[in-house]
Design a protein around this motif. Structure first.
Motif, PDB file in Angstrom:
ATOM      1  N   ILE A  16       0.826  -1.197   0.000  1.00 50.74           N
ATOM      2  CA  ILE A  16       0.000   0.000   0.000  1.00 50.74           C
ATOM      3  C   ILE A  16       0.869   1.259   0.000  1.00 50.74           C
ATOM      4  CG2 ILE A  16      -0.160   0.132   2.526  1.00 50.74           C
ATOM      5  CD1 ILE A  16      -3.092   0.755   0.206  1.00 50.74           C
ATOM      6  N   GLY A  17       2.169   1.068   0.277  1.00 51.33           N
ATOM      7  CA  GLY A  17       3.118   2.183   0.281  1.00 51.33           C
ATOM      8  C   GLY A  17       3.113   2.925  -1.045  1.00 51.33           C
ATOM      9  N   ALA A  18       2.684   2.256  -2.116  1.00 53.61           N
ATOM     10  CA  ALA A  18       2.617   2.901  -3.429  1.00 53.61           C
ATOM     11  C   ALA A  18       1.740   4.135  -3.382  1.00 53.61           C
ATOM     12  CB  ALA A  18       2.072   1.919  -4.457  1.00 53.61           C
ATOM     13  N   MET A  19       0.718   4.101  -2.524  1.00 54.26           N
ATOM     14  CA  MET A  19      -0.235   5.214  -2.489  1.00 54.26           C
ATOM     15  C   MET A  19      -0.094   6.051  -1.217  1.00 54.26           C
ATOM     16  SD  MET A  19      -1.713   5.204  -5.318  1.00 54.26           S
ATOM     17  CE  MET A  19      -3.117   6.300  -5.136  1.00 54.26           C
ATOM     18  N   LEU A  20       1.034   5.904  -0.516  1.00 55.10           N
ATOM     19  CA  LEU A  20       1.253   6.716   0.688  1.00 55.10           C
ATOM     20  C   LEU A  20       2.372   7.716   0.430  1.00 55.10           C
ATOM     21  CD1 LEU A  20       1.094   4.017   3.475  1.00 55.10           C
ATOM     22  CD2 LEU A  20      -0.666   5.636   2.824  1.00 55.10           C
ATOM     23  N   PRO A  21       2.152   8.972   0.783  1.00 55.09           N
ATOM     24  CA  PRO A  21       3.181   9.979   0.538  1.00 55.09           C
ATOM     25  C   PRO A  21       4.500   9.594   1.223  1.00 55.09           C
ATOM     26  CG  PRO A  21       1.127  11.000   1.236  1.00 55.09           C
ATOM     27  CD  PRO A  21       0.948   9.531   1.402  1.00 55.09           C
ATOM     28  N   ASP A  22       5.625   9.772   0.505  1.00 59.32           N
ATOM     29  CA  ASP A  22       6.924   9.487   1.125  1.00 59.32           C
ATOM     30  C   ASP A  22       7.757  10.766   1.226  1.00 59.32           C
ATOM     31  OD1 ASP A  22       7.519   9.930  -1.500  1.00 59.32           O
ATOM     32  OD2 ASP A  22       8.712   8.120  -1.795  1.00 59.32           O
ATOM     33  N   ASP A  23       7.046  11.855   1.474  1.00 55.85           N
ATOM     34  CA  ASP A  23       7.717  13.142   1.550  1.00 55.85           C
ATOM     35  C   ASP A  23       8.117  13.490   2.972  1.00 55.85           C
ATOM     36  OD1 ASP A  23       5.183  13.341   2.489  1.00 55.85           O
ATOM     37  OD2 ASP A  23       4.740  15.290   1.597  1.00 55.85           O
ATOM     38  N   GLY A  24       8.178  12.494   3.828  1.00 56.33           N
ATOM     39  CA  GLY A  24       8.561  12.764   5.211  1.00 56.33           C
ATOM     40  C   GLY A  24       7.389  13.171   6.065  1.00 56.33           C
ATOM     41  N   SER A  25       6.189  13.222   5.488  1.00 57.30           N
ATOM     42  CA  SER A  25       5.016  13.562   6.293  1.00 57.30           C
ATOM     43  C   SER A  25       4.654  12.360   7.160  1.00 57.30           C
ATOM     44  CB  SER A  25       3.842  13.935   5.387  1.00 57.30           C
ATOM     45  OG  SER A  25       3.409  12.787   4.701  1.00 57.30           O
ATOM     46  N   GLN A  26       3.677  12.571   8.048  1.00 56.37           N
ATOM     47  CA  GLN A  26       3.329  11.530   9.007  1.00 56.37           C
ATOM     48  C   GLN A  26       2.513  10.398   8.399  1.00 56.37           C
ATOM     49  OE1 GLN A  26       3.722  10.524  12.092  1.00 56.37           O
ATOM     50  NE2 GLN A  26       5.362  11.962  12.398  1.00 56.37           N
ATOM     51  N   ALA A  27       2.047  10.573   7.156  1.00 57.19           N
ATOM     52  CA  ALA A  27       1.076   9.625   6.618  1.00 57.19           C
ATOM     53  C   ALA A  27       1.563   8.183   6.637  1.00 57.19           C
ATOM     54  CB  ALA A  27       0.685  10.037   5.200  1.00 57.19           C
ATOM     55  N   ALA A  28       2.785   7.952   6.105  1.00 55.11           N
ATOM     56  CA  ALA A  28       3.270   6.569   6.029  1.00 55.11           C
ATOM     57  C   ALA A  28       3.481   6.000   7.430  1.00 55.11           C
ATOM     58  CB  ALA A  28       4.562   6.524   5.232  1.00 55.11           C
ATOM     59  N   THR A  29       4.074   6.812   8.328  1.00 56.70           N
ATOM     60  CA  THR A  29       4.292   6.346   9.701  1.00 56.70           C
ATOM     61  C   THR A  29       2.952   6.027  10.351  1.00 56.70           C
ATOM     62  OG1 THR A  29       5.999   8.038   9.730  1.00 56.70           O
ATOM     63  CG2 THR A  29       5.556   6.920  11.805  1.00 56.70           C
ATOM     64  N   ASP A  30       2.005   6.937  10.177  1.00 52.74           N
ATOM     65  CA  ASP A  30       0.685   6.733  10.779  1.00 52.74           C
ATOM     66  C   ASP A  30       0.034   5.464  10.245  1.00 52.74           C
ATOM     67  OD1 ASP A  30       1.044   9.005  12.151  1.00 52.74           O
ATOM     68  OD2 ASP A  30      -0.765  10.023  11.454  1.00 52.74           O
ATOM     69  N   PHE A  31       0.220   5.224   8.941  1.00 48.11           N
ATOM     70  CA  PHE A  31      -0.406   4.042   8.362  1.00 48.11           C
ATOM     71  C   PHE A  31       0.126   2.782   9.039  1.00 48.11           C
ATOM     72  CE2 PHE A  31      -0.490   0.486   5.428  1.00 48.11           C
ATOM     73  CZ  PHE A  31      -1.832   0.446   5.129  1.00 48.11           C
ATOM     74  N   HIS A  32       1.451   2.724   9.199  1.00 52.86           N
ATOM     75  CA  HIS A  32       2.029   1.519   9.817  1.00 52.86           C
ATOM     76  C   HIS A  32       1.613   1.415  11.283  1.00 52.86           C
ATOM     77  CE1 HIS A  32       4.068   0.347   6.252  1.00 52.86           C
ATOM     78  NE2 HIS A  32       4.613   1.538   6.134  1.00 52.86           N
ATOM     79  N   LEU A  33       1.505   2.564  11.949  1.00 56.39           N
ATOM     80  CA  LEU A  33       1.066   2.528  13.346  1.00 56.39           C
ATOM     81  C   LEU A  33      -0.388   2.080  13.442  1.00 56.39           C
ATOM     82  CD1 LEU A  33       2.725   5.774  14.730  1.00 56.39           C
ATOM     83  CD2 LEU A  33       3.285   3.432  15.337  1.00 56.39           C
ATOM     84  N   LEU A  34      -1.188   2.523  12.472  1.00 57.66           N
ATOM     85  CA  LEU A  34      -2.613   2.140  12.489  1.00 57.66           C
ATOM     86  C   LEU A  34      -2.782   0.628  12.425  1.00 57.66           C
ATOM     87  CD1 LEU A  34      -4.612   4.585  10.219  1.00 57.66           C
ATOM     88  CD2 LEU A  34      -5.105   3.979  12.567  1.00 57.66           C
ATOM     89  N   GLN A  35      -1.839  -0.024  11.752  1.00 55.21           N
ATOM     90  CA  GLN A  35      -1.930  -1.484  11.641  1.00 55.21           C
ATOM     91  C   GLN A  35      -1.795  -2.156  13.005  1.00 55.21           C
ATOM     92  OE1 GLN A  35      -2.800  -2.467   8.479  1.00 55.21           O
ATOM     93  NE2 GLN A  35      -2.728  -0.244   8.401  1.00 55.21           N
ATOM     94  N   GLN A  36      -1.249  -1.393  13.980  1.00 53.51           N
ATOM     95  CA  GLN A  36      -1.072  -1.990  15.306  1.00 53.51           C
ATOM     96  C   GLN A  36      -2.261  -1.745  16.220  1.00 53.51           C
ATOM     97  OE1 GLN A  36       2.604  -0.463  16.815  1.00 53.51           O
ATOM     98  NE2 GLN A  36       3.820  -1.748  15.472  1.00 53.51           N
ATOM     99  N   ALA A  37      -3.221  -0.953  15.772  1.00 52.62           N
ATOM    100  CA  ALA A  37      -4.405  -0.713  16.607  1.00 52.62           C
ATOM    101  C   ALA A  37      -5.069  -2.062  16.873  1.00 52.62           C
ATOM    102  CB  ALA A  37      -5.363   0.221  15.890  1.00 52.62           C
ATOM    103  N   PRO A  38      -5.452  -2.310  18.148  1.00 49.91           N
ATOM    104  CA  PRO A  38      -5.891  -3.648  18.529  1.00 49.91           C
ATOM    105  C   PRO A  38      -6.945  -4.271  17.628  1.00 49.91           C
ATOM    106  CG  PRO A  38      -5.700  -2.252  20.444  1.00 49.91           C
ATOM    107  CD  PRO A  38      -5.432  -1.382  19.260  1.00 49.91           C
ATOM    108  N   PHE A  39      -7.904  -3.486  17.171  1.00 51.76           N
ATOM    109  CA  PHE A  39      -8.968  -4.115  16.397  1.00 51.76           C
ATOM    110  C   PHE A  39      -8.928  -3.751  14.919  1.00 51.76           C
ATOM    111  CE2 PHE A  39     -10.558  -4.267  20.726  1.00 51.76           C
ATOM    112  CZ  PHE A  39     -10.837  -5.630  20.813  1.00 51.76           C
ATOM    113  N   VAL A  40      -7.850  -3.086  14.484  1.00 59.44           N
ATOM    114  CA  VAL A  40      -7.724  -2.787  13.059  1.00 59.44           C
ATOM    115  C   VAL A  40      -7.005  -3.931  12.362  1.00 59.44           C
ATOM    116  CG1 VAL A  40      -6.624  -1.257  11.379  1.00 59.44           C
ATOM    117  CG2 VAL A  40      -7.815  -0.297  13.328  1.00 59.44           C
ATOM    118  N   SER A  41      -5.897  -4.357  12.949  1.00 58.87           N
ATOM    119  CA  SER A  41      -5.121  -5.423  12.319  1.00 58.87           C
ATOM    120  C   SER A  41      -5.713  -6.788  12.615  1.00 58.87           C
ATOM    121  CB  SER A  41      -3.688  -5.378  12.819  1.00 58.87           C
ATOM    122  OG  SER A  41      -3.679  -5.496  14.229  1.00 58.87           O
TER     123      SER A  41
END
Lengths: 784, 205
Positions: free
Chosen positions: A42-67
């Motif tokens: 999914i990284g193909a569609m996540l900004p890699d300009d140093g913004s929080q989006a990619a980091t947030d996306f990976h962190l979201l995967q750790q939310a107890p009921f998301v992953s």
């Protein structure tokens, strides 16, 4: 002599060499393609300009009921849900399901209470001390009498030791802290399982190694679940909710759409070729997009270690437009028996200008913050360049002039197009359409939400709603992440964060380990407070009251010796302590070891109030908010900014190119007629019909600009006599094939594909008549 | 002697097994008789006296109460003195009360693991459900007339050391239960005024 004329003449006596080189190029592409390493990241569609989006996306995967996978069991009255849950859990096995949890187990409470008791000194907050200080003689008596009465009941046997070690019911302090780690607020414990308040539903939480974006793995996972659920007793149903269902629903919709769209578009394109090309040599035009697909795919396979699946998928579709250069050359070569080199000298100019405009449109995508878009740009540019080379270098050797009857001129353009329509009518209707479109274009709305781009089937929406209704909003919570180089620094940060949060939000809405697992310094301070309390006046009074009331009720002097012993016992709470108490699942959900240290998660409602708390200068610094809603906003805003930027850049680059090519204001303005018409009609109709302009409309708009400028260039060259007379036919046929290839996407169910279809149908649908009718009409009007 | 009579060795080795088998057969016979008699019981009512011999109390805690049962799964267990508290059970659901706290509430056995264990035990003893009890206890016969059973938990580490259950001479009902904790405490329940198969008012449960 023009460059491509010389090239043609060079290869005319050496056609075998040319065909050999062409086949080598295609073969090379095919060989390179075999080594391609495709990724669905999914990284193909996540900004890699140093913004929080990619980091947030990976962190979201750790939310107890998301992953994790959430399974709800519902049973009719009288059904044994606990047995059904155990049966289902036993069938959800590896490798697709790595772990299934249906509750803490029936023995959980027995392990927990002693752990809470032992941990009490380390968790004794100042609020607990203040509350305990209010314990008067009457309260002590009431608690002892209650314990005494309970001892007489059949439960008394198990209660005896608890009463000896905690006669004052101090475990209530620990139980209150336990409520702060309740991941499922509406759940009750029943038979060791997570049960709904009315007892009609049970909850199972499962883990899987299948990534959320893996549609094939997700399908296998859901099949496994369906097989297991089919064996449940009559009257018991199981519903699974996880990200895999979304992925699969979208993948299935796209597959279904492609089957419909490809069938229809293939038929339509074939019909167009039969009507307009009427020769087997038209097959060569048809083969150009297929050939460049091979070349471009092979090239990106060589250039990139990993190729995004979206690049090949969407790029392949984009290159469907590349037949217009081949079409232009084909018609020019078929219509005239003249020397190919001479003909090429005439058509090469408009074809190269058009290709440059399209290349420029894709080139601006190189500034995108989305890695998938940049790769797509490279892919498309290689494909366009290959199409240009094949059309101008190879195709003229393959296409022969159409046979002519003796004495007749070669077949002329079948339609008079612009020349056959009353000029005033054409311009009048066109101007009216533009004005009406401009009026409604004002109403166009922009929808930057990512969610608008994915398909959510009604059944899945209902299942999510039912899950929320029964268990509370367990999948939609926002998460605050605290990190530390070691456990203690993470715990300290987590504690500060918790204090900040409960000052702003109701404590019941905050799920945090902080009250149950404070940092070492806090535990030491709590322990001191505990000891100080019992050695102080309030504590001594309470102990005296306990002894007195105990005597009165007949308790032996040593009855509460275990309680007195633990008053001075040291206590330390660690993750292992909580594990022993049966809180392993909570710890696994909220405490995540990382290569850099420890990450602690706090869950809060994903509300505007919480998001506001974490924005601005006064935002808490101990934790980073990761909210699904905010993530959508961040990514949506980044993509909107990105796409808007290259929409403007495309227009600027194309304008500069057109100016550079024609250097004549009249011709420049005429070239822009199809673009302006296409865009304005598209915006107007979308505004009129209330269709919001979304992210995929922007992508398709870039494509439309590139194509429409080509039409403009071809037609202006034709009407000004700078190229052969077949331009309008190639514009018409390539425009129709684009409509057939892309426009039918309007029939797709998937929102993204449908959006592209709408844009192309409206934009190209308006640009073709504008190019064919309006440009000649306006040009004629400017002639003396 | 062994050298002279080598055939004695296997015989002596077998001796404990044959003794065990004989004992097991005797227990089975007693339990079968109890089960037959219990099968005739459809309802039962009794008063009881409970004595708790606990080290944490200076004296014996004595209380009085009432017990009622209706086949297959209805129970009423209530203390009348010194506090009025108790519960009734119908299948998996029930209601409990405590006059001291003034609370009366419905409950679901599936959400009350402790109460579930207690109810299952009370029902198993009353129904003489020995197959179930044998899953949890090793049962031996202390005396046969009247029957007194000793139940030793199979699982180690629980609070119960052993149980003694005495039956009436006609084996139709339990007259006494003693629950001996591992720490030396014990609880004795003596059932008096027992009536087998009485007509119980609907309000009992």
């Amino acid at each position: 002599m023009p460059f491509f004329s010389r090239i043609y003449r060079f290869f005319a006596p050496r056609r075998r060499l040319l065909y050999g080189l062409t086949l080598t190029l295609l073969l090379g592409g095919a060989i390179a393609l075999t080594s391609v390493h495709l990724t669905e990241d999914i990284g193909a569609m996540l900004p890699d300009d140093g913004s929080q989006a990619a980091t947030d996306f990976h962190l979201l995967q750790q939310a107890p009921f998301v992953s994790r996978i959430v399974i709800q069991l519902q049973g009719e009255a009288g059904s044994d849900l606990s047995a059904a849950a155990d049966q289902l859990a036993a069938q959800l096995t590896p490798p697709l399901f790595s772990r299934v949890l249906s509750g803490p187990g029936s023995q959980a409470g027995q392990a927990l209470l002693p752990v809470l008791e032992g941990a009490q000194p380390a968790l004794f907050t100042s609020a607990d001390a203040a509350s305990l200080a209010k314990l008067d003689a009457a309260a002590v008596r009431q608690r002892l009498e209650s314990g005494y009465a309970r001892l007489l009941t059949p439960e008394g046997l198990a209660f005896k030791d608890l009463l000896r070690s905690d006669p004052l019911d101090l475990r209530q302090f620990g139980l209150a802290k336990l409520r702060q780690v309740s991941l499922v607020p509406n759940a009750r414990l029943r038979d060791g399982h997570f049960a709904s308040a009315d007892g009609s539903s049970l909850l199972l939480v499962a883990e899987t190694p299948i990534p959320l974006t893996d549609s094939r793995g997700g399908a296998a996972l859901l099949r496994h679940f369906a097989t297991a659920a089919a064996t449940l007793p009559a009257g018991v149903t199981a519903t699974l909710v996880s990200g895999h269902r979304y992925t699969l629903a979208n993948a299935d919709a796209i597959k279904r759409d492609l089957a419909v769209v490809l069938s229809l578009s293939s038929l339509a394109v074939l019909a167009i070729y039969l009507v307009f090309l009427r020769s087997w040599q038209g097959l060569f035009v048809f083969l150009v997009p297929a050939a460049i697909l091979l070349v471009a795919s092979g090239a990106v396979a060589l250039l990139y270690a990993e190729v995004f699946a979206v690049t090949l998928g969407f790029g392949g579709v984009l290159l469907g437009i590349a037949d217009e250069y081949a079409m232009h050359v084909y018609f020019a070569c078929r219509q005239s028996p003249r020397d190919r080199g001479e003909i090429l000298g005439e058509v090469a100019g408009p074809v190269i200008f058009g290709a440059c405009a399209t290349l420029a449109s894709f080139a601006v995508m190189l500034v995108s913050v989305l890695p998938g878009q940049r790769q797509l740009a490279i892919y498309a540019m290689i494909g366009i360049a290959a199409a240009l080379l094949l059309s101008l270098v190879v195709l003229p050797h393959l296409v022969r002039p159409a046979p002519t009857v003796a004495g007749e001129a070669p077949a002329s353009v079948p339609l008079g197009y612009g020349g056959r329509w009353p000029r005033r009518w054409v311009i009048g209707v066109w101007a009216a359409i533009l004005m009406v479109s401009a009026v409604f274009a004002v109403d166009l709305r922009f929808n930057g939400e990512l969610r608008a781009m994915s398909l959510v089937p009604d059944e899945l929406r209902r299942d999510e709603a039912r899950l929320s209704q029964v268990w509370g909003d367990i999948r939609g919570k926002a998460m605050i992440v605290c990190e530390g180089a070691d456990l203690d620094s993470a715990l300290a940060a987590n504690e500060r964060l918790y204090a900040t949060l409960v000052a702003q939000l109701p404590a019941t809405e905050v799920v945090s380990l902080a009250p149950l697992l404070p940092a070492a310094a806090t535990q030491a301070a709590n322990q001191q407070r505990w000891v100080a309390f019992w050695q102080g006046e309030a504590g001594r009074t309470t102990l005296a009251q306990l002894a007195g009331e105990g005597r009165r009720l007949g308790f032996a002097p040593a009855a509460f010796a275990p309680f007195r012993e633990r008053l001075l016992a040291p206590a330390v709470v660690t993750p292992e302590t909580l594990h022993q108490g049966g809180l392993g699942a909570v710890l696994d959900a909220l405490l995540v070891p990382t290569p850099k240290g420890i990450r602690l998660l706090t869950l809060v409602p994903d509300t505007a109030a919480v998001r506001a708390l974490f924005s601005g200068a006064g935002a808490p610094t101990d934790g980073h908010l990761v909210s699904q809603a905010r993530f959508g906003e961040i990514v949506g805003a980044a993509i909107k900014k990105d796409f808007s930027r290259y929409l403007v850049l495309t227009m600027v680059v194309v304008l500069v190119l057109v100016i550079a090519v024609f250097r004549d204001m009249k011709k420049i303005l005429l070239t822009l007629v199809p673009v302006v018409t296409g865009l304005l009609v598209m915006f107007g109709v979308m505004g009129l019909c209330g269709i919001p302009f979304n992210l995929f409309n922007i992508v398709a708009t870039v494509l439309i600009i590139g194509l429409c400028v080509d039409y403009g260039i071809f037609m202006v060259c034709k009407v000004s006599g700078e190229s052969d007379g077949t331009a309008d036919r190639s514009v018409l046929v390539s425009g129709l094939t684009t409509l057939a290839g892309f426009g039918v996407l309007i029939l797709a169910r998937h929102p993204a594909m449908h959006s592209i279809g709408v844009t192309v149908m409206l934009g190209i649908g308006a640009a073709i008549p504008a190019a064919l009718l309006v440009i000649p009409a306006l040009y004629r009007g400017e002639e003396p | 002697m062994m050298k002279r009579c080598p055939w004695l060795v296997p015989l002596l080795l077998l001796l404990p097994f044959t003794a065990g088998a004989a004992e097991s057969a005797a227990v089975d016979a007693v339990l079968a008789r109890l089960e037959r008699e219990a099968a005739k019981v459809t309802t039962l009512s009794s008063d009881f006296v409970q004595e708790k011999h606990l080290a944490m109390f200076a004296e014996v805690m004595t209380s009085k109460g009432r017990f009622a049962y209706a086949r297959p799964d209805r129970l009423r267990w209530e203390l009348l003195e010194p506090v009025a508290t108790g519960f009734v059970l119908k299948g998996k659901e029930g209601r409990r009360w405590n006059d001291r706290s003034g609370r009366s509430e419905a409950f679901d056995l599936q959400r009350e693991p402790m109460l579930k264990v207690i109810a299952e035990q009370l029902l198993a003893w009353t129904r003489a459900d020995f197959p179930k009890l044998r899953q949890e206890y090793r049962i031996s016969v202390v005396t046969e007339a009247p029957v007194v059973l000793r139940l030793q938990p199979l699982a180690e580490g629980g609070p119960i050391g052993h149980l003694l259950i005495a039956f009436a001479a006609d084996a139709s009902h339990v007259t006494r239960v003693e629950i001996h904790d591992r720490d030396g405490d014990f609880t004795r329940l003596t059932f008096v005024n027992t009536v087998v198969n009485p007509e119980l008012p609907a309000a009992t449960f």
